[in-house]
Design an enzyme around this catalytic site. Structure first.
Site, PDB file in Angstrom:
ATOM      1  N   ASP A  17       1.517   2.620   3.521  1.00  0.00           N
ATOM      2  CA  ASP A  17       0.687   3.818   3.354  1.00  0.00           C
ATOM      3  C   ASP A  17       1.558   5.078   3.403  1.00  0.00           C
ATOM      4  O   ASP A  17       1.095   6.136   3.838  1.00  0.00           O
ATOM      5  CB  ASP A  17      -0.428   3.883   4.401  1.00  0.00           C
ATOM      6  N   HIS A  68     -10.436   0.912   1.920  1.00  0.00           N
ATOM      7  CA  HIS A  68     -10.221   1.906   2.974  1.00  0.00           C
ATOM      8  C   HIS A  68     -11.413   1.773   3.913  1.00  0.00           C
ATOM      9  O   HIS A  68     -12.512   2.227   3.599  1.00  0.00           O
ATOM     10  CB  HIS A  68     -10.123   3.318   2.395  1.00  0.00           C
ATOM     11  N   HIS A  74       3.063  14.515   1.738  1.00  0.00           N
ATOM     12  CA  HIS A  74       2.489  15.848   1.540  1.00  0.00           C
ATOM     13  C   HIS A  74       3.593  16.824   1.900  1.00  0.00           C
ATOM     14  O   HIS A  74       4.360  16.567   2.834  1.00  0.00           O
ATOM     15  CB  HIS A  74       1.294  16.093   2.475  1.00  0.00           C
ATOM     16  N   ALA A 132      -3.704  14.573   5.652  1.00  0.00           N
ATOM     17  CA  ALA A 132      -3.446  13.306   6.353  1.00  0.00           C
ATOM     18  C   ALA A 132      -2.376  12.530   5.614  1.00  0.00           C
ATOM     19  O   ALA A 132      -2.453  12.356   4.398  1.00  0.00           O
ATOM     20  CB  ALA A 132      -4.729  12.485   6.404  1.00  0.00           C
ATOM     21  N   LYS A 142      -9.244  -0.366  -5.784  1.00  0.00           N
ATOM     22  CA  LYS A 142      -9.279   0.294  -4.477  1.00  0.00           C
ATOM     23  C   LYS A 142     -10.649   0.897  -4.225  1.00  0.00           C
ATOM     24  O   LYS A 142     -11.175   1.647  -5.059  1.00  0.00           O
ATOM     25  CB  LYS A 142      -8.220   1.395  -4.436  1.00  0.00           C
ATOM     26  N   ASN A 175      -5.257   7.338  -5.925  1.00  0.00           N
ATOM     27  CA  ASN A 175      -5.971   8.582  -5.562  1.00  0.00           C
ATOM     28  C   ASN A 175      -5.218   9.833  -6.016  1.00  0.00           C
ATOM     29  O   ASN A 175      -4.912  10.715  -5.240  1.00  0.00           O
ATOM     30  CB  ASN A 175      -6.280   8.630  -4.058  1.00  0.00           C
ATOM     31  N   LEU A 222      -4.763   9.028   8.106  1.00  0.00           N
ATOM     32  CA  LEU A 222      -6.055   8.349   8.154  1.00  0.00           C
ATOM     33  C   LEU A 222      -5.902   6.894   7.715  1.00  0.00           C
ATOM     34  O   LEU A 222      -5.195   6.657   6.740  1.00  0.00           O
ATOM     35  CB  LEU A 222      -7.065   9.064   7.237  1.00  0.00           C
ATOM     36  N   HIS A 228      -4.491  -0.788   5.837  1.00  0.00           N
ATOM     37  CA  HIS A 228      -4.037  -0.033   7.018  1.00  0.00           C
ATOM     38  C   HIS A 228      -4.971  -0.149   8.224  1.00  0.00           C
ATOM     39  O   HIS A 228      -5.543   0.832   8.676  1.00  0.00           O
ATOM     40  CB  HIS A 228      -3.785   1.448   6.679  1.00  0.00           C
ATOM     41  N   HIS A 272       0.880  -1.201   0.000  1.00  0.00           N
ATOM     42  CA  HIS A 272       0.000   0.000   0.000  1.00  0.00           C
ATOM     43  C   HIS A 272       0.903   1.233   0.000  1.00  0.00           C
ATOM     44  O   HIS A 272       1.499   1.562   1.019  1.00  0.00           O
ATOM     45  CB  HIS A 272      -0.903   0.008   1.231  1.00  0.00           C
ATOM     46  N   HIS A 318       1.580   5.384  -1.676  1.00  0.00           N
ATOM     47  CA  HIS A 318       1.210   6.571  -2.463  1.00  0.00           C
ATOM     48  C   HIS A 318       2.468   7.159  -3.089  1.00  0.00           C
ATOM     49  O   HIS A 318       3.367   7.590  -2.373  1.00  0.00           O
ATOM     50  CB  HIS A 318       0.553   7.623  -1.568  1.00  0.00           C
ATOM     51  N   LEU A 319       2.499   7.180  -4.413  1.00  0.00           N
ATOM     52  CA  LEU A 319       3.667   7.754  -5.098  1.00  0.00           C
ATOM     53  C   LEU A 319       3.360   9.114  -5.732  1.00  0.00           C
ATOM     54  O   LEU A 319       4.268   9.781  -6.200  1.00  0.00           O
ATOM     55  CB  LEU A 319       4.182   6.798  -6.185  1.00  0.00           C
ATOM     56  N   ARG A 320       2.055   9.495  -5.776  1.00  0.00           N
ATOM     57  CA  ARG A 320       1.658  10.785  -6.392  1.00  0.00           C
ATOM     58  C   ARG A 320       2.088  10.819  -7.866  1.00  0.00           C
ATOM     59  O   ARG A 320       2.222   9.817  -8.515  1.00  0.00           O
ATOM     60  CB  ARG A 320       2.218  11.975  -5.608  1.00  0.00           C
TER      61      ARG A 320
HETATM   62  O1  DOR Z   1      -3.106   9.274   5.785  1.00  0.00           O
HETATM   63  C1  DOR Z   1      -3.528   9.007   4.667  1.00  0.00           C
HETATM   64  N1  DOR Z   1      -3.026   9.609   3.565  1.00  0.00           N
HETATM   65  N2  DOR Z   1      -4.528   8.147   4.545  1.00  0.00           N
HETATM   66  C2  DOR Z   1      -5.135   7.921   3.381  1.00  0.00           C
HETATM   67  O2  DOR Z   1      -6.047   7.145   3.355  1.00  0.00           O
HETATM   68  C3  DOR Z   1      -4.738   8.673   2.173  1.00  0.00           C
HETATM   69  C4  DOR Z   1      -3.374   9.151   2.266  1.00  0.00           C
HETATM   70  C5  DOR Z   1      -3.044  10.192   1.212  1.00  0.00           C
HETATM   71  O3  DOR Z   1      -3.315   9.954   0.036  1.00  0.00           O
HETATM   72  O4  DOR Z   1      -2.478  11.227   1.569  1.00  0.00           O
HETATM   73 ZN    ZN Z   2      -3.289   5.113   1.662  1.00  0.00          ZN
END
Ligand code: DOR
Ligand code: ZN
Length: 344
Positions: free
Chosen positions: A247, A136, A251, A263, A99, A41, A219, A174, A13, A15-17
């Site tokens: 996860d 999620h 940011h 988050a 997802k 996302n 989150l 998560h 799990h 996030h690479l953006r």
């Molecule tokens: O903390 C989190 N950040 N929880 C998520 O479910 C999404 C993620 C994000 O994409 O920043």
């Molecule tokens: Zn996530």
């Protein structure tokens, strides 16, 4: 024991953006991990097989020369998702999973699912074709306390959904609660659960006690200590249901450190050192490989990576407090303890 060699871990799990952020964070995960399940996302989200393939190409282009890191793509389930697109993309290897974000649950989840009846045909096609659904697991009802959102989701949404869709393979993403651990443990071979690095380390005091600490806000939000202890017991048990999904969610600092902060904890840089420390504290270093390298591929029906990583214990490991990205600095998760395990 001051040296362990394990099959190369994967991150189930991540996030690479995109764009400049992707350029900066992809090498951080590729340094230690063999593969990762890539969250969809983005803005706009990755909703079709073709978009997933295009995103995978952008990730591959952001990797250092010679990297063997393999992004495993996911589609973002919406109420308009075409079941045939999902099964086609899975059959041709374009995606590994789908997802599910309940609409409004987290970062960029506005296109997520409001009415579960509307995604029933997709879920049935996925059950038939063996496509895993990554969930999620939080309700978003305003009357449900944020610390109860996961437990309520299991009762009101997840359990009914699984009963209504026999054969659907589900990953509880998560998990953060004892209830999540218990439900995943008893769920049989079609149910798995990822656990993040940071939820093994922090409880809600880290966010709220002694001043508000936005870099520990993610989150699902970290819960009470009893829940952290349940997660540690699950992760270090070696049980097949539980595997690593960091996860890691970058940011920039200005977006975290503001009146309404984003988050996400960014753990890609130091995750393996943290995990080794946690597993050593629990006298379970011999089960780190199950959690980080073996249980995930078994659930996803993939081979274990064919190479290894070695962790060595010594003087405290130095890692950057922040990484620079083209969008601004991103703070690396601070586990509030010295880390002694260096990845060789
Ligand atoms: O903390 C989190 N950040 N929880 C998520 O479910 C999404 C993620 C994000 O994409 O920043
Ligand atoms: Zn996530």
């Amino acid at each position: 024991m001051d040296r362990i060699t394990i099959c190369r871990p994967d991150d189930w799990h991540l996030h690479l953006r995109d764009g400049a952020m992707l350029e900066a964070v992809a090498p951080e995960s590729a340094r230690h991990f063999g593969r990762a399940i890539i969250m969809p996302n983005l803005v706009p989200p990755v909703v079709t097989g073709m978009q997933a393939v295009a995103y995978r190409d952008r990730i591959l282009a952001a990797l250092p020369d010679g990297s063997r890191f393999e992004p495993l793509m996911t589609l973002y389930l919406t109420e308009d998702t075409d079941p045939a697109d999902v099964t086609r993309a899975h059959a041709d290897g374009s995606i590994a999973a789908v997802k599910l974000y309940p609409a409004g649950a987290t970062t960029n989840s506005a296109s997520g699912v409001r009415d579960f009846d509307r995604v029933r045909p997709v879920l049935e096609a996925m059950a038939e074709a063996g496509v895993p659904l990554c969930v999620h697991g939080e309700v978003v009802d305003a009357d449900i306390d944020i610390f109860d959102r996961e437990a309520v989701f299991i009762d009101r949404v997840l359990d009914p959904l699984r009963r209504a869709t026999p054969g659907l393979r589900v990953v509880m993403e998560h998990i953060t609660t004892r209830q999540g651990v218990d439900y995943a443990r008893d769920g049989g071979p079609d149910l798995g659960a990822t656990i993040t690095t940071h939820h093994l380390v922090i409880n809600r005091n880290a966010i709220l006690a002694g001043g508000i600490k936005p870099h520990y806000y993610c989150l699902p939000v970290a819960k009470r200590e009893e829940h952290r202890l349940a997660l540690r017991a699950a992760a270090t048990s070696g049980a097949a249901s539980f595997f690593l999904g960091t996860d890691s969610a970058p940011h920039t600092d200005p977006l975290k450190e503001q009146a309404c902060g984003c988050a996400g904890c960014f753990t890609a840089t130091n995750t393996l050192s943290i995990l080794a420390e946690v597993f050593e504290q629990e006298a379970a270093l011999d089960r780190l490989e199950a959690f980080a390298s073996r249980n995930g591929p078994a659930f996803y029906r993939l081979p274990v990576n064919d190479d290894t990583v070695t962790l060595e214990k010594g003087a405290p490991v130095a890692y950057p407090a922040k990484i620079e990205t083209g969008e601004g600095p991103v703070t690396v998760f601070d586990p509030m303890m010295p880390l002694h395990w260096r990845v060789g």
